[in-house]
Design a protein around this motif. Structure first.
Motif, PDB file in Angstrom:
ATOM      1  N   UNK A  27       0.780  -1.098   0.194  1.00 34.39           N
ATOM      2  CA  UNK A  27       0.119   0.040   0.018  1.00 34.39           C
ATOM      3  C   UNK A  27       0.739   1.143  -0.011  1.00 34.39           C
ATOM      4  N   UNK A  28       0.143   2.487  -0.115  1.00 37.90           N
ATOM      5  CA  UNK A  28       1.092   3.780  -0.102  1.00 37.90           C
ATOM      6  C   UNK A  28       1.457   3.827   1.092  1.00 37.90           C
ATOM      7  N   UNK A  29       0.869   3.556   2.251  1.00 36.27           N
ATOM      8  CA  UNK A  29       1.272   3.760   3.592  1.00 36.27           C
ATOM      9  C   UNK A  29       2.582   2.820   3.930  1.00 36.27           C
ATOM     10  N   UNK A  66      -6.479  -1.808  -3.327  1.00 34.67           N
ATOM     11  CA  UNK A  66      -7.246  -0.638  -3.104  1.00 34.67           C
ATOM     12  C   UNK A  66      -6.860   0.250  -2.817  1.00 34.67           C
ATOM     13  N   UNK A  67      -5.402   0.309  -2.579  1.00 30.95           N
ATOM     14  CA  UNK A  67      -4.548   1.490  -2.168  1.00 30.95           C
ATOM     15  C   UNK A  67      -3.268   1.555  -2.650  1.00 30.95           C
ATOM     16  N   UNK A  74       7.089   3.183  -5.631  1.00 33.43           N
ATOM     17  CA  UNK A  74       7.882   1.954  -5.587  1.00 33.43           C
ATOM     18  C   UNK A  74       9.023   2.029  -6.547  1.00 33.43           C
ATOM     19  N   UNK A  75       9.225   2.763  -7.533  1.00 33.36           N
ATOM     20  CA  UNK A  75      10.446   3.004  -8.181  1.00 33.36           C
ATOM     21  C   UNK A  75      11.593   3.561  -7.098  1.00 33.36           C
TER      22      UNK A  75
END
Length: 244
Positions: A27-29, A66-67, A74-75
């Protein structure tokens, strides 16, 4: 809620992906918290090496559908692992899917138990292993990877080692890792940093050359109609429309 568990023993910092209820999906978090933990380890003179591991039965299921983190995030995380001035060792005792294989390949050394399983599942939801190819392709055998990239099949730790995704594997991953971590503890910090720099030159060349194109490809595919159908089918536990 903390998504990265931190522990330390004899100058080895262990960072465990700690969202087992979400199969440690990226996830982004989680990506942001892992990046912060790595940055702290990089500047801490008390850390000789980093072990990247997990709680639960899954190392990482790949991007959180979902998030999801932006491809650029990510890179940046993968490059951060490759550039960290201390060795990063992956310790895997569970399943690794899609983006999780990018984390694995970014590490300098990767060890898994014989219980671990692997899959490039992207093609089965209508996308491609684009961004994660940045650390994977310079380190692994493209011919050996072709089957698994193109089919999304599961494969075991022995095949993962044969392709170059793993350094080593065994019934007890900690028994396999003990001499490796002992060797890192016996190595001079500056010598480790410079030796890692030698080993990662070609990987970083791939980032410099291909990151922008692969980030754009990832963003385009994730917003495509096929990806929407594939992700919907995955969440609904059914075959996507293209399965024949």
């Amino acid at each position: 809620m903390t998504l990265i568990a931190r522990t330390r023993a004899r100058a080895v910092e262990t960072l465990a992906l700690d969202a087992p209820h979400h199969r440690n999906a990226l996830s982004a978090a989680l990506v942001g918290e892992l990046a912060d933990a790595l940055a702290d380890a990089a500047k801490d003179p008390g850390v000789r090496a980093v072990v990247l591991t997990h709680t639960g039965t899954t190392f990482s299921a790949g991007a959180d559908l979902k998030d999801p983190p932006p491809p650029e995030a990510l890179v940046a995380l993968l490059r951060q692992i490759v550039e960290l001035p201390k060795p990063v060792v992956a310790r895997v005792t569970g399943h690794v899917r899609a983006g999780g294989l990018g984390l694995l390949a970014a590490c300098d050394i990767a060890a898994a138990s014989t219980e671990a399983t692997f899959a490039f599942s992207e093609v089965r939801i209508g996308v491609a292993p684009a961004v994660i190819s940045l650390p994977i392709l310079p380190r692994a055998d493209p011919r050996a990877l072709a089957r698994f990239y193109l089919t999304g099949e599961r494969f075991d730790a022995a095949k993962a080692q044969a392709t170059g995704l793993l350094t080593t594997h065994g019934d007890d991953v900690d028994t396999v890792l003990d001499p490796i971590l002992d060797g890192l503890r016996r190595s001079a910090p500056e010598a480790l940093a410079e030796t890692k720099r030698l080993l990662t030159t070609r990987v970083l060349e791939a980032f410099d050359r291909d990151a922008a194109d692969l980030t754009a490809l990832s963003a385009r595919l994730f917003s495509s109609p096929q990806a929407r159908e594939g992700m919907t089918a995955f969440l609904e536990r059914r075959d996507p429309a293209w399965v024949v």
